[in-house]
Design a protein around this motif. Structure first.
Motif, mmCIF file in Angstrom:
data_model
loop_
_atom_site.group_PDB
_atom_site.id
_atom_site.type_symbol
_atom_site.label_atom_id
_atom_site.label_comp_id
_atom_site.label_asym_id
_atom_site.label_seq_id
_atom_site.Cartn_x
_atom_site.Cartn_y
_atom_site.Cartn_z
ATOM 1 N N GLY A 72 2.072 9.837 7.543
ATOM 2 C CA GLY A 72 3.345 9.973 8.237
ATOM 3 C C GLY A 72 4.507 9.386 7.452
ATOM 4 O O GLY A 72 4.323 8.732 6.415
ATOM 5 N N LYS A 73 5.700 9.595 7.955
ATOM 6 C CA LYS A 73 6.910 9.160 7.258
ATOM 7 C C LYS A 73 7.458 7.837 7.784
ATOM 8 O O LYS A 73 8.338 7.237 7.152
ATOM 9 N N ILE A 74 6.982 7.385 8.936
ATOM 10 C CA ILE A 74 7.487 6.136 9.505
ATOM 11 C C ILE A 74 6.862 4.956 8.760
ATOM 12 O O ILE A 74 5.660 4.951 8.472
ATOM 13 N N ARG A 75 7.669 3.969 8.435
ATOM 14 C CA ARG A 75 7.165 2.790 7.729
ATOM 15 C C ARG A 75 6.045 2.134 8.529
ATOM 16 O O ARG A 75 6.113 2.065 9.745
ATOM 17 N N ARG A 76 5.062 1.627 7.827
ATOM 18 C CA ARG A 76 3.876 1.076 8.474
ATOM 19 C C ARG A 76 3.620 -0.342 7.957
ATOM 20 O O ARG A 76 3.671 -0.600 6.749
ATOM 21 N N LEU A 77 3.336 -1.255 8.871
ATOM 22 C CA LEU A 77 2.940 -2.619 8.531
ATOM 23 C C LEU A 77 1.629 -2.915 9.243
ATOM 24 O O LEU A 77 1.551 -2.843 10.475
ATOM 25 N N GLY A 78 0.589 -3.217 8.478
ATOM 26 C CA GLY A 78 -0.693 -3.611 9.053
ATOM 27 C C GLY A 78 -0.873 -5.107 8.899
ATOM 28 O O GLY A 78 -0.725 -5.639 7.788
ATOM 29 N N VAL A 79 -1.170 -5.791 9.989
ATOM 30 C CA VAL A 79 -1.330 -7.246 9.958
ATOM 31 C C VAL A 79 -2.692 -7.602 10.545
ATOM 32 O O VAL A 79 -3.012 -7.198 11.675
ATOM 33 N N GLY A 80 -3.485 -8.344 9.791
ATOM 34 C CA GLY A 80 -4.795 -8.762 10.264
ATOM 35 C C GLY A 80 -4.899 -10.269 10.344
ATOM 36 O O GLY A 80 -4.810 -10.955 9.315
ATOM 37 N N VAL A 131 0.882 -1.171 0.000
ATOM 38 C CA VAL A 131 0.000 0.000 0.000
ATOM 39 C C VAL A 131 0.914 1.213 0.000
ATOM 40 O O VAL A 131 1.390 1.661 1.041
ATOM 41 N N GLY A 132 1.208 1.708 -1.194
ATOM 42 C CA GLY A 132 2.224 2.752 -1.315
ATOM 43 C C GLY A 132 3.566 2.178 -0.877
ATOM 44 O O GLY A 132 3.994 1.116 -1.347
ATOM 45 N N SER A 133 4.220 2.862 0.052
ATOM 46 C CA SER A 133 5.499 2.375 0.560
ATOM 47 C C SER A 133 5.336 1.492 1.796
ATOM 48 O O SER A 133 6.318 1.086 2.404
ATOM 49 N N HIS A 134 4.085 1.199 2.144
ATOM 50 C CA HIS A 134 3.792 0.394 3.329
ATOM 51 C C HIS A 134 3.284 -0.983 2.919
ATOM 52 O O HIS A 134 3.135 -1.278 1.731
ATOM 53 N N LYS A 135 2.993 -1.833 3.903
ATOM 54 C CA LYS A 135 2.550 -3.188 3.606
ATOM 55 C C LYS A 135 1.371 -3.576 4.498
ATOM 56 O O LYS A 135 1.261 -3.121 5.633
ATOM 57 N N VAL A 136 0.522 -4.430 3.946
ATOM 58 C CA VAL A 136 -0.598 -4.998 4.685
ATOM 59 C C VAL A 136 -0.561 -6.513 4.509
ATOM 60 O O VAL A 136 -0.308 -7.011 3.407
ATOM 61 N N VAL A 137 -0.791 -7.227 5.593
ATOM 62 C CA VAL A 137 -0.756 -8.689 5.589
ATOM 63 C C VAL A 137 -2.069 -9.213 6.162
ATOM 64 O O VAL A 137 -2.557 -8.707 7.181
ATOM 65 N N ARG A 138 -2.647 -10.209 5.505
ATOM 66 C CA ARG A 138 -3.840 -10.879 6.027
ATOM 67 C C ARG A 138 -3.504 -12.327 6.309
ATOM 68 O O ARG A 138 -2.885 -13.011 5.479
ATOM 69 N N MET A 139 -3.916 -12.813 7.476
ATOM 70 C CA MET A 139 -3.682 -14.204 7.865
ATOM 71 C C MET A 139 -5.012 -14.813 8.293
ATOM 72 O O MET A 139 -5.722 -14.237 9.116
ATOM 73 N N VAL A 140 -5.336 -15.983 7.744
ATOM 74 C CA VAL A 140 -6.605 -16.630 8.083
ATOM 75 C C VAL A 140 -6.432 -18.145 7.995
ATOM 76 O O VAL A 140 -5.798 -18.648 7.061
ATOM 77 N N PRO A 141 -6.962 -18.897 8.973
ATOM 78 C CA PRO A 141 -6.919 -20.364 8.890
ATOM 79 C C PRO A 141 -7.797 -20.838 7.724
ATOM 80 O O PRO A 141 -8.868 -20.286 7.476
ATOM 81 N N ALA A 142 -7.341 -21.889 7.057
ATOM 82 C CA ALA A 142 -8.066 -22.362 5.876
ATOM 83 C C ALA A 142 -9.347 -23.099 6.229
ATOM 84 O O ALA A 142 -10.330 -23.026 5.498
ATOM 85 N N ASP A 143 -9.355 -23.820 7.356
ATOM 86 C CA ASP A 143 -10.509 -24.637 7.710
ATOM 87 C C ASP A 143 -10.466 -24.968 9.198
ATOM 88 O O ASP A 143 -9.604 -24.464 9.931
ATOM 89 N N GLU A 144 -11.379 -25.843 9.641
ATOM 90 C CA GLU A 144 -11.457 -26.200 11.054
ATOM 91 C C GLU A 144 -10.207 -26.929 11.527
ATOM 92 O O GLU A 144 -9.796 -26.788 12.685
ATOM 93 N N VAL A 145 -9.612 -27.706 10.655
ATOM 94 C CA VAL A 145 -8.371 -28.401 11.026
ATOM 95 C C VAL A 145 -7.278 -27.383 11.344
ATOM 96 O O VAL A 145 -6.533 -27.531 12.315
ATOM 97 N N ALA A 146 -7.199 -26.337 10.526
ATOM 98 C CA ALA A 146 -6.203 -25.289 10.760
ATOM 99 C C ALA A 146 -6.499 -24.531 12.046
ATOM 100 O O ALA A 146 -5.574 -24.161 12.790
ATOM 101 N N ILE A 147 -7.783 -24.303 12.338
ATOM 102 C CA ILE A 147 -8.142 -23.617 13.584
ATOM 103 C C ILE A 147 -7.733 -24.463 14.786
ATOM 104 O O ILE A 147 -7.194 -23.952 15.767
ATOM 105 N N ASP A 148 -7.974 -25.774 14.710
ATOM 106 C CA ASP A 148 -7.552 -26.666 15.787
ATOM 107 C C ASP A 148 -6.040 -26.603 15.984
ATOM 108 O O ASP A 148 -5.546 -26.577 17.120
#
Length: 254
Positions: free
Chosen positions: A222-230, A12-29
């Motif tokens: 702002g000028k500070i590098r930004r990383l958004g992780v969800g 996202v411009g000079s910054h980054k966004v990351v999404r993390m999600v379990p694929a299924d119930e096995v992954a949640i376990d």
């Protein structure tokens, strides 16, 4: 964490966004097991548990741990979010992190200072810092991101003096005297610049946070590098409950 979540990344411009999600119930376990294994050392050191086991026995060791764990849903939610964020920063980004929840005044008491403060040495003369906020919500909203933003921008976006002193003191107690002194020198001599800092906004939620994080990051000027992780776990509250139940169950089964 990448052992139980699917990760997507975007710029996202000079910054980054990351999404993390379990694929299924096995992954949640698998995620419940992974998180339950990580939680104890954020509240009690391995040395302390080993000493209690050796001197007093298994029931007492389990009681030491369970007595440190929060009971209320709100505190458990917030602290698990912070633990997951700490694990992400240490394992995926390579910053030295402190399990700061060990030093809480009470199991339901919040801690002061930055949620997350990581540090790493680039060379003998340079440090890089990570200043982060962790938010855990069943349904994440823009107002929650704005609350985290205000904390990240405090102290002109630099790590707070309280957090720096806290982390430096803990590192000294652990024998990491060189890193302890480097942090003190950087703080007391005014050597921390915005270019030495990465901002992390880590969210743990039941709803998909990608669009919210993307829009929030695009609006950041702002000028500070930004990383958004969800990190999205649809059964957010159930996941938290299962993790803490397993922590207690495993402690009593040792």
């Amino acid at each position: 964490m990448k052992t139980w979540v699917t990760i997507t990344r975007e710029n996202v411009g000079s910054h980054k966004v990351v999404r993390m999600v379990p694929a299924d119930e096995v992954a949640i376990d698998a995620g419940v097991k992974w998180a339950a294994a990580a939680v104890p050392r954020h509240y009690v050191s391995a040395d302390e548990i080993a000493a209690v086991l050796r001197e007093l026995g298994k029931p007492e060791a389990a009681e030491v741990l369970s007595g440190k764990l929060p009971v209320s849903k709100r505190t458990r939610s917030g602290e698990l979010g912070e633990i997951l964020a700490t694990q992400f920063v240490a394992r995926e980004l390579g910053y030295r992190m402190i399990a700061r929840l060990r030093w809480k005044d009470g199991r339901e008491m919040p801690m002061r200072g930055d949620d997350l403060l990581g540090v790493r040495m680039v060379d003998d003369d340079k440090l890089e810092f990570l200043k982060g906020e962790a938010k855990s919500r069943a349904s994440l909203s823009t107002s929650t991101l704005n609350e985290a933003e205000a904390a990240l921008l405090s102290e002109h976006g630099l790590p707070t003096p309280h957090a720096l002193m806290f982390v430096a003191a803990r590192l000294r107690e652990m024998g990491e005297t060189k890193l302890h002194m480097k942090i003190l020198a950087a703080q007391l001599r005014g050597r921390i610049r915005s270019g030495d800092v990465l901002h992390l906004l880590f969210t743990f939620s039941g709803n998909d946070s990608l669009r919210l994080l993307r829009d929030h990051t695009e609006a950041y000027k702002g000028k500070i590098r930004r990383l958004g992780v969800g990190l999205q776990v649809p059964e957010h509250q159930a996941f938290i409950r299962r993790v803490f139940e397993k922590v207690i169950r495993d402690a009593r089964a040792r």
